[in-house]
Motif scaffolding. Structure first.
Motif, PDB file in Angstrom:
ATOM      1  N   HIS A   1       0.822  -1.215   0.000  1.00  0.00           N
ATOM      2  CA  HIS A   1       0.000   0.000   0.000  1.00  0.00           C
ATOM      3  C   HIS A   1       0.853   1.262   0.000  1.00  0.00           C
ATOM      4  CE1 HIS A   1      -2.967  -2.973   1.584  1.00  0.00           C
ATOM      5  NE2 HIS A   1      -3.569  -2.453   0.547  1.00  0.00           N
ATOM      6  N   LYS A   2       1.993   1.173   0.673  1.00  0.00           N
ATOM      7  CA  LYS A   2       2.884   2.323   0.753  1.00  0.00           C
ATOM      8  C   LYS A   2       3.370   2.731  -0.640  1.00  0.00           C
ATOM      9  CE  LYS A   2       4.961   1.702   4.867  1.00  0.00           C
ATOM     10  NZ  LYS A   2       5.952   0.992   5.632  1.00  0.00           N
TER      11      LYS A   2
ATOM     12  N   SER B   1      -2.775   6.239   4.478  1.00  0.00           N
ATOM     13  CA  SER B   1      -4.014   5.933   5.187  1.00  0.00           C
ATOM     14  C   SER B   1      -5.205   5.950   4.237  1.00  0.00           C
ATOM     15  CB  SER B   1      -4.213   6.951   6.294  1.00  0.00           C
ATOM     16  OG  SER B   1      -4.211   8.246   5.738  1.00  0.00           O
ATOM     17  N   THR B   2      -5.190   6.880   3.283  1.00  0.00           N
ATOM     18  CA  THR B   2      -6.282   6.951   2.312  1.00  0.00           C
ATOM     19  C   THR B   2      -6.300   5.697   1.446  1.00  0.00           C
ATOM     20  OG1 THR B   2      -5.817   9.292   2.236  1.00  0.00           O
ATOM     21  CG2 THR B   2      -7.327   8.454   0.579  1.00  0.00           C
TER      22      THR B   2
ATOM     23  N   LEU C   1      -5.127   2.840   2.148  1.00  0.00           N
ATOM     24  CA  LEU C   1      -5.540   1.701   2.969  1.00  0.00           C
ATOM     25  C   LEU C   1      -7.055   1.644   3.145  1.00  0.00           C
ATOM     26  CD1 LEU C   1      -3.237   1.191   6.000  1.00  0.00           C
ATOM     27  CD2 LEU C   1      -4.465  -0.554   4.733  1.00  0.00           C
ATOM     28  N   SER C   2      -7.639   2.797   3.507  1.00  0.00           N
ATOM     29  CA  SER C   2      -9.067   2.744   3.789  1.00  0.00           C
ATOM     30  C   SER C   2      -9.863   2.526   2.512  1.00  0.00           C
ATOM     31  CB  SER C   2      -9.520   3.979   4.555  1.00  0.00           C
ATOM     32  OG  SER C   2      -9.208   5.134   3.824  1.00  0.00           O
TER      33      SER C   2
ATOM     34  N   TYR D   1      -8.763   0.925  -0.105  1.00  0.00           N
ATOM     35  CA  TYR D   1      -8.543  -0.474  -0.487  1.00  0.00           C
ATOM     36  C   TYR D   1      -9.466  -1.394   0.318  1.00  0.00           C
ATOM     37  CZ  TYR D   1      -6.298  -5.018  -0.824  1.00  0.00           C
ATOM     38  OH  TYR D   1      -6.072  -6.344  -1.020  1.00  0.00           O
ATOM     39  N   ASN D   2      -9.496  -1.167   1.630  1.00  0.00           N
ATOM     40  CA  ASN D   2     -10.323  -2.033   2.481  1.00  0.00           C
ATOM     41  C   ASN D   2     -11.797  -1.943   2.119  1.00  0.00           C
ATOM     42  OD1 ASN D   2      -8.285  -3.152   3.970  1.00  0.00           O
ATOM     43  ND2 ASN D   2      -8.188  -1.394   5.350  1.00  0.00           N
TER      44      ASN D   2
END
Lengths: 182, 409
Positions: A147-148, A159-160, A162-163, A165-166
């Motif tokens: 993700h990084k 963080s964006t 990640l969220s 993606y989830n």
């Protein structure tokens, strides 16, 4: 198998291409066509246009490789070319990028390599997810990047990514579950 | 549970075309680099002498074939006209597909600049690239002679105004004299746009309040760029502007305001600190509307073309905690009401049945997830990557995701 993109070899191909090395262009094509095609598809939402964009991308890469300067982001450079070609395409076609399943299915009418289940999920991915979500999912699925790294490519906070993606994976899983229950 | 990513990966791999030969067939021809002396053989000496003789005798003629001024027209089609010192056109080049359509099979070689402009503007109007919804045109002139450039600039701007007013259109012209430098040339080649458009984008980027990137602005039409310049009142250094860029293709500020109020469920009387600006966001032109109502700051992006709401952000208090967080300033939220990093970590570990001792690469971040504040937790254990998002107020798990990692611990 998920292929993890080795940016340094893409870098080498690009420098060889700037010296007009067609074999390097072929290697680059083999190494990157899947991810660039998926990226184009996530923008134009249409198989034929994505195929055209992919074709034009490598022609432009060949013509413009001399402008490439290594900044450890060769894939991002390629993706910029894809993105610009896609936007050009959308602009000239002025078409509605919302895709209905009937049209989508027609594009695969003679393609028996792809199973019904795959066709439906890909459609779902292109349609229920918003553009950023599908780009992130597609990059994660095809490049094997963390993700990084994806955050760096799209210039978004981790963080964006990640969220988003989830949320996207959750939506797709819900869809699969619903289909299985049918 | 099926691995959705694998299905996507497999299907993409299956449908990606594999036709490198088609690419080879369309590659532009490039000569392999040769050393200059490889061309030189004794038998060539005579022909070389003859050539030199011809070159010298043709010098008089060659002045007529020398590019003296370059004029580029950008609307969305981009066209570059090259002319000699007698203002006779040497070539007209289409820079994009739209421009090819405008040029059609017209041949301008040997015509005067006036005639060429007249025909090109006519074609731009006929093909619908210039109309009452999009009336901006960028004229960039590059010439060896500064005075000549200035003359051409005034002349061309006047002519374009005349031509458009004949069609009952008010033109919005942007004009500039170009001094070519390597950076501009490189950018123009990289993006396949004219040097004139590069300079125009650079003027927008140079504005103190600019939030755009070069990449983002490349696909915009000149009318869209001109609207950004005018609505944001950007002061340009090298570009002169006349006429007002048309925003008739858009719903208008008043309508956008109504849509924003409806979306937020507020009436016009109850708001304060209202601001509206036309700008470019996420690949489309939007009205960015901001206002405060009942202590909550609303920010909305309304698509300028059709009024779709693409963003609605509220700042000030959160639905579940109205009593505690009724302050417009989000910094005044009392941090004590979050469950805290330690508690969040404990909840995350418990939820996946992992002990503190097993984990490594632990990261926890407090973030605004639009609806509420969350802790975003990432860690690795037993060669699996965990990503867990937890509500910062309630400690509820919002999402939890696991993935086989690539680490070798």
């Amino acid at each position: 198998m998920r292929q993890v993109y080795d940016q340094s070899s893409i870098d080498k191909y690009l420098f060889a291409i700037s010296e007009n090395d067609v074999n390097a262009l072929k290697d680059l094509y083999k190494a990157t066509k899947n991810v660039l095609f998926a990226y184009a598809l996530s923008i134009v939402n249409n198989r034929q246009d994505a195929e055209d964009v992919l074709h034009d991308t490598y022609i432009q890469v060949y013509a413009k490789a001399k402008n490439y300067t290594s900044a450890n982001k060769p894939l991002a450079w390629l993706m910029t070319i894809v993105k610009n070609l896609c936007l050009q395409k959308l602009r000239t076609n002025k078409q509605n990028i919302n895709l209905d399943y009937v049209t989508w299915e027609k594009e695969f009418a003679f393609d028996n390599r792809i199973a019904e289940e795959e066709k439906r999920l890909l459609y779902e991915c292109l349609n229920t997810l918003n553009q950023e979500e599908r780009q992130i999912v597609i990059m994660h699925a095809l490049t094997g990047y963390k993700h990084k790294e994806i955050a760096l490519i799209f210039d978004l906070p981790v963080s964006t990514v990640l969220s988003k993606y989830n949320r996207a994976i959750k939506k797709l899983n819900e869809y699969v579950e619903k289909e299985e229950l049918k | 549970m099926k691995d959705v990513e694998k299905i996507i990966r497999d299907s993409i791999n299956k449908i990606t075309p594999d036709d490198f030969n088609a690419i080879i067939a369309d590659l532009p021809e490039k000569e392999p680099k040769k050393k200059w002396y490889s061309y030189f053989k004794p038998t060539y000496a005579l022909s070389l002498a003859l050539c030199l003789l011809m070159i010298f005798s043709l010098i008089g003629y060659s002045n007529n074939n020398k590019v003296f001024s370059t004029i580029s027209l950008d609307v969305n089609p981009s066209i570059v006209i090259k002319a000699n010192n007698k203002d006779k056109v040497l070539s007209v080049e289409a820079f994009n597909e739209d421009a090819e359509k405008v040029l059609g099979d017209m041949d301008f070689k040997g015509s005067s600049i006036d005639v060429t402009l007249n025909a090109l503007i006519g074609s731009l109007l006929r093909n619908g690239y210039l109309n009452e919804n999009a009336n901006s045109i960028l004229i960039s002139i590059e010439s060896n002679n500064q005075e000549k450039s200035k003359m051409l600039e005034t002349q061309i701007v006047e002519e374009i105004n005349d031509l458009l007013s004949g069609d009952n259109l008010q033109a919005a012209t942007l004009s500039q004299l170009l001094v070519s430098d390597d950076q501009t040339k490189e950018l123009a080649e990289k993006y396949g746009i004219t040097k004139g458009k590069v300079k125009l984008i650079e003027e927008i980027l140079a504005d103190v309040n600019n939030i755009h990137s070069f990449d983002e602005l490349v696909p915009l039409t000149i009318n869209e760029l001109n609207l950004i310049l005018q609505k944001k009142q950007i002061v340009t250094n090298n570009i002169s502007s006349s006429g007002e860029a048309s925003d008739k293709a858009y719903i208008g500020e008043e309508k956008a305001k109504q849509i924003a109020f409806n979306q937020a469920g507020v009436s016009g009387d109850s708001i304060s600190a209202y601001e509206c600006e036309l700008d470019y966001e996420n690949n489309c032109m939007v009205y960015e509307i901001e206002f405060v109502c009942d202590g909550i700051k609303h920010e909305l992006d309304i698509q300028a073309a059709d009024g779709t709401v693409c963003l609605h952000e509220k700042e000030g208090h959160y639905d579940n905690h109205e009593d505690n967080y009724n302050h417009p300033d989000s910094s005044s939220i009392n941090k004590k009401d979050y469950i805290g990093y330690d508690k969040a970590k404990q909840i995350a570990l418990n939820s996946v049945d992992i002990y503190q001792e097993q984990i490594h690469d632990y990261e926890c971040e407090l973030d605004d997830d639009k609806q509420t504040m969350v802790y975003e937790i990432e860690f690795k254990a037993n060669n699996i990557e965990y990503e867990i998002i937890i509500d910062a107020f309630t400690g509820d798990i919002i999402t939890s995701h696991q993935e086989k990692g690539h680490d070798h611990h």
